[in-house]
Write a protein that holds these residues in place. Structure first.
Motif, PDB file in Angstrom:
ATOM      1  N   LEU A  20       0.837  -1.205   0.000  1.00  0.00           N
ATOM      2  CA  LEU A  20       0.000   0.000   0.000  1.00  0.00           C
ATOM      3  C   LEU A  20       0.869   1.251   0.000  1.00  0.00           C
ATOM      4  N   PHE A  21       1.934   1.204   0.781  1.00  0.00           N
ATOM      5  CA  PHE A  21       2.855   2.335   0.867  1.00  0.00           C
ATOM      6  C   PHE A  21       3.472   2.625  -0.498  1.00  0.00           C
ATOM      7  N   ALA A  22       3.827   1.582  -1.230  1.00  0.00           N
ATOM      8  CA  ALA A  22       4.424   1.752  -2.555  1.00  0.00           C
ATOM      9  C   ALA A  22       3.463   2.429  -3.521  1.00  0.00           C
ATOM     10  N   GLN A  23       2.170   2.182  -3.350  1.00  0.00           N
ATOM     11  CA  GLN A  23       1.172   2.799  -4.223  1.00  0.00           C
ATOM     12  C   GLN A  23       0.917   4.262  -3.872  1.00  0.00           C
ATOM     13  N   CYS A  24       1.361   4.673  -2.698  1.00  0.00           N
ATOM     14  CA  CYS A  24       1.097   6.038  -2.212  1.00  0.00           C
ATOM     15  C   CYS A  24       2.397   6.804  -1.981  1.00  0.00           C
ATOM     16  N   GLY A  25       3.396   6.527  -2.776  1.00  0.00           N
ATOM     17  CA  GLY A  25       4.705   7.139  -2.588  1.00  0.00           C
ATOM     18  C   GLY A  25       4.703   8.654  -2.668  1.00  0.00           C
ATOM     19  N   THR A  26       3.978   9.210  -3.610  1.00  0.00           N
ATOM     20  CA  THR A  26       3.938  10.662  -3.768  1.00  0.00           C
ATOM     21  C   THR A  26       3.311  11.330  -2.546  1.00  0.00           C
ATOM     22  N   GLU A  27       2.190  10.769  -2.095  1.00  0.00           N
ATOM     23  CA  GLU A  27       1.502  11.326  -0.932  1.00  0.00           C
ATOM     24  C   GLU A  27       2.351  11.183   0.334  1.00  0.00           C
ATOM     25  N   ALA A  28       3.017  10.037   0.456  1.00  0.00           N
ATOM     26  CA  ALA A  28       3.870   9.806   1.626  1.00  0.00           C
ATOM     27  C   ALA A  28       5.053  10.771   1.640  1.00  0.00           C
ATOM     28  N   ALA A  29       5.637  11.010   0.469  1.00  0.00           N
ATOM     29  CA  ALA A  29       6.761  11.941   0.379  1.00  0.00           C
ATOM     30  C   ALA A  29       6.318  13.366   0.710  1.00  0.00           C
ATOM     31  N   THR A  30       5.157  13.752   0.225  1.00  0.00           N
ATOM     32  CA  THR A  30       4.633  15.086   0.504  1.00  0.00           C
ATOM     33  C   THR A  30       4.388  15.269   1.996  1.00  0.00           C
ATOM     34  N   TYR A  31       3.791  14.264   2.617  1.00  0.00           N
ATOM     35  CA  TYR A  31       3.536  14.332   4.061  1.00  0.00           C
ATOM     36  C   TYR A  31       4.862  14.374   4.831  1.00  0.00           C
ATOM     37  N   GLY A  32       5.800  13.551   4.440  1.00  0.00           N
ATOM     38  CA  GLY A  32       7.114  13.539   5.094  1.00  0.00           C
ATOM     39  C   GLY A  32       7.831  14.872   4.978  1.00  0.00           C
ATOM     40  N   LYS A  33       7.752  15.488   3.818  1.00  0.00           N
ATOM     41  CA  LYS A  33       8.376  16.804   3.636  1.00  0.00           C
ATOM     42  C   LYS A  33       7.723  17.848   4.524  1.00  0.00           C
ATOM     43  N   CYS A  34       6.416  17.780   4.656  1.00  0.00           N
ATOM     44  CA  CYS A  34       5.705  18.728   5.515  1.00  0.00           C
ATOM     45  C   CYS A  34       6.134  18.542   6.970  1.00  0.00           C
ATOM     46  N   GLU A  53      -1.936  17.236   4.086  1.00  0.00           N
ATOM     47  CA  GLU A  53      -1.070  16.198   3.532  1.00  0.00           C
ATOM     48  C   GLU A  53      -1.398  14.827   4.129  1.00  0.00           C
ATOM     49  N   PHE A  54      -1.682  14.814   5.437  1.00  0.00           N
ATOM     50  CA  PHE A  54      -2.037  13.558   6.094  1.00  0.00           C
ATOM     51  C   PHE A  54      -3.342  13.000   5.538  1.00  0.00           C
ATOM     52  N   GLU A  55      -4.326  13.863   5.340  1.00  0.00           N
ATOM     53  CA  GLU A  55      -5.612  13.414   4.801  1.00  0.00           C
ATOM     54  C   GLU A  55      -5.443  12.848   3.393  1.00  0.00           C
ATOM     55  N   ALA A  56      -4.575  13.451   2.592  1.00  0.00           N
ATOM     56  CA  ALA A  56      -4.316  12.934   1.244  1.00  0.00           C
ATOM     57  C   ALA A  56      -3.670  11.553   1.318  1.00  0.00           C
ATOM     58  N   LEU A  57      -2.728  11.369   2.231  1.00  0.00           N
ATOM     59  CA  LEU A  57      -2.079  10.069   2.405  1.00  0.00           C
ATOM     60  C   LEU A  57      -3.082   9.035   2.905  1.00  0.00           C
TER      61      LEU A  57
END
Length: 70
Positions: A20-34, A53-57
């Motif tokens: 699941l994490f692999a499918q959401c890499g962009t959202e996870a990266a955005t949240y991590g950057k925030c 960002e969390f809600e998107a992830l």
């Protein structure tokens, strides 16, 4: 007391996490950057600073999990 099925389901969900994490890499990266940007220095992460960002992830994980279940 919880039965053995509870632990089995929990382990199965945890095994799915990397997929699941692999499918959401962009959202996870955005949240991590925030999170990284809001906790520079010795600042603590404050509630709701990265809510968007969390809600998107979360939405991405939920969608990916639903697709996986079908």
């Amino acid at each position: 007391m919880s039965g053995p099925n509870v632990w089995t389901r929990s382990r199965e969900r945890m095994r799915l996490f990397p997929e699941l994490f692999a499918q959401c890499g962009t959202e996870a990266a955005t949240y991590g950057k925030c999170v990284g940007a809001t906790t520079t220095g010795q600042q603590e992460l404050k509630k709701d600073l990265c809510l968007k960002e969390f809600e998107a992830l979360k939405r991405c994980f939920t969608t990916a999990a639903k697709r996986r279940a079908k």
